[in-house]
Write an enzyme that holds these catalytic residues in place. Sequence first.
Site, PDB file in Angstrom:
ATOM      1  CG  ASP A 184       0.878   9.861  14.021  1.00  0.00           C
ATOM      2  OD1 ASP A 184       0.265  10.594  13.244  1.00  0.00           O
ATOM      3  OD2 ASP A 184       0.320   9.037  14.765  1.00  0.00           O
ATOM      4  NE  ARG A 191      -4.234  14.910  11.132  1.00  0.00           N
ATOM      5  CZ  ARG A 191      -4.567  13.615  11.192  1.00  0.00           C
ATOM      6  NH1 ARG A 191      -3.768  12.744  11.768  1.00  0.00           N
ATOM      7  NH2 ARG A 191      -5.701  13.209  10.675  1.00  0.00           N
ATOM      8  CB  SER A 206      -1.980   9.615  11.304  1.00  0.00           C
ATOM      9  OG  SER A 206      -2.223   9.380  12.668  1.00  0.00           O
ATOM     10  CE  LYS A 210      -1.985   5.772  15.245  1.00  0.00           C
ATOM     11  NZ  LYS A 210      -1.931   7.124  14.672  1.00  0.00           N
TER      12      LYS A 210
END
Length: 456
Positions: A184, A191, A206, A210
């Site tokens: 990520d 991105r 994303s 996390k």
Amino acid sequence: MESFMSTSLASEACASHPPHVEAGDVLSAIAAKRDGASLSAQSIECVVRGYTEGRIPDYQMAAWLMAVACRGMNDAETTALTKAYIDSGVRLEFADHRRPLIDKHSTGGVGDKTTLFVAPVVAACGVSVMKISGRGLDFAGGTVDKLESIPGLRIDLDHEQILEVLDRTRMVVVGQNTRLVPADGATYALRDVTGSVESLPLIAASVMSKKIAAGTDGAVIDVKYGSGALVGDIARAEELGRLMIRIGSAFGLPCRVVLSDMGQPLGRAVGNALEVKEALSALRGDQVPGFTELGHVLAVEMLCLAEPGLMRQAAEARVRDAVSSGRALAVFRAWVAGQGGDARVVGNPDLLPTATRVDVVPASWSGWISDVDARAVGKLALRLGAGRLRQEDRVDHAVGVVLRRRVGDEVRQGEPLAEVHWRGDADPEAVSAEATAAFTIDSRPVEPRSGVHSVL
């Protein structure tokens, strides 16, 4: 067991293929998603693994991300992408004495510094907070960039350091690194510079990767909508929130989602060091319009998630007391020191980076502020250097914009609308014009805008 728990770098399906990811496989995945097909978990895992391990170049991963952004993903694909992100690194585990352990995340906005307020407040209330934060995306600032305004503060901590800081202060904030959801982290930066920021599946995977990798007991997610959010429409914001709740449920992570308005910048400060100063002001008990209200809502939700039997009114009282007593500010000071930062900034914010030039932007006529275009303010701060226009750009932590008027405020001709903090290496008239254009002034009174819409 109190340690990092390693996870496989590849799923069994992906492992059944040769270790080398062939270019043709990537091209097939790009083409399939471009044409609107659903991708298998195996395909998603292999693409993510190949990029993380350096066998898929940036330009192919950028094409894959853009195909996803244009065509979307279903729940199964988004869950598979989340798992691929998680499996690219390690998961954290914590002993029972550190629980309950709650996470908080925002989908990003202009002037959003809520972590700097909410984490120490919740920690001061006796609930531990563990947060993995990211950098800015496009015009939306990132928590890591804000934290790096504090001299010496380290966001790349190893396992033992995370546990030590958490034991000492009940809160820890770290950035993504080569061990925590590295896939990520790699795609996050890509991105930012390839126009694929606003995709709901990419945002959800994303964020949730996390949250899950952090090993917490629950997460409160602030999903923003409006001109200054990655998701502009409230219906899409609710869709994103419910998607993240479903992903959390699939991995056994309870989540609550707060929908909040980013139609104007959150608070007054936009820019890294400026936002740290504003968060410190709120921790000292100052009422920052929009920001303080949202911060209290998020803190209450975190407490109620950590303690299911806690009544909301009692949680609200604990939050107010944590601020008014000075305990939250003391936690912030101890946390900064614990992560190697200069804790003197808590008592002397002038030690934070300061711009060499501050220009006041005056109102061209009198009236009431009916709109402050958050995206326009964020774009201005970005161009001044507060964020990244290119992946390799360095962030200037000192620059940004401070609003002197918000929606509903009255202003007279010549009175200040905003302050621009910058280095003076651009056309002053153009900077002033861009700041002025962000404000809409009406001839009739306008009601102030509430920041919190609902809780899912």
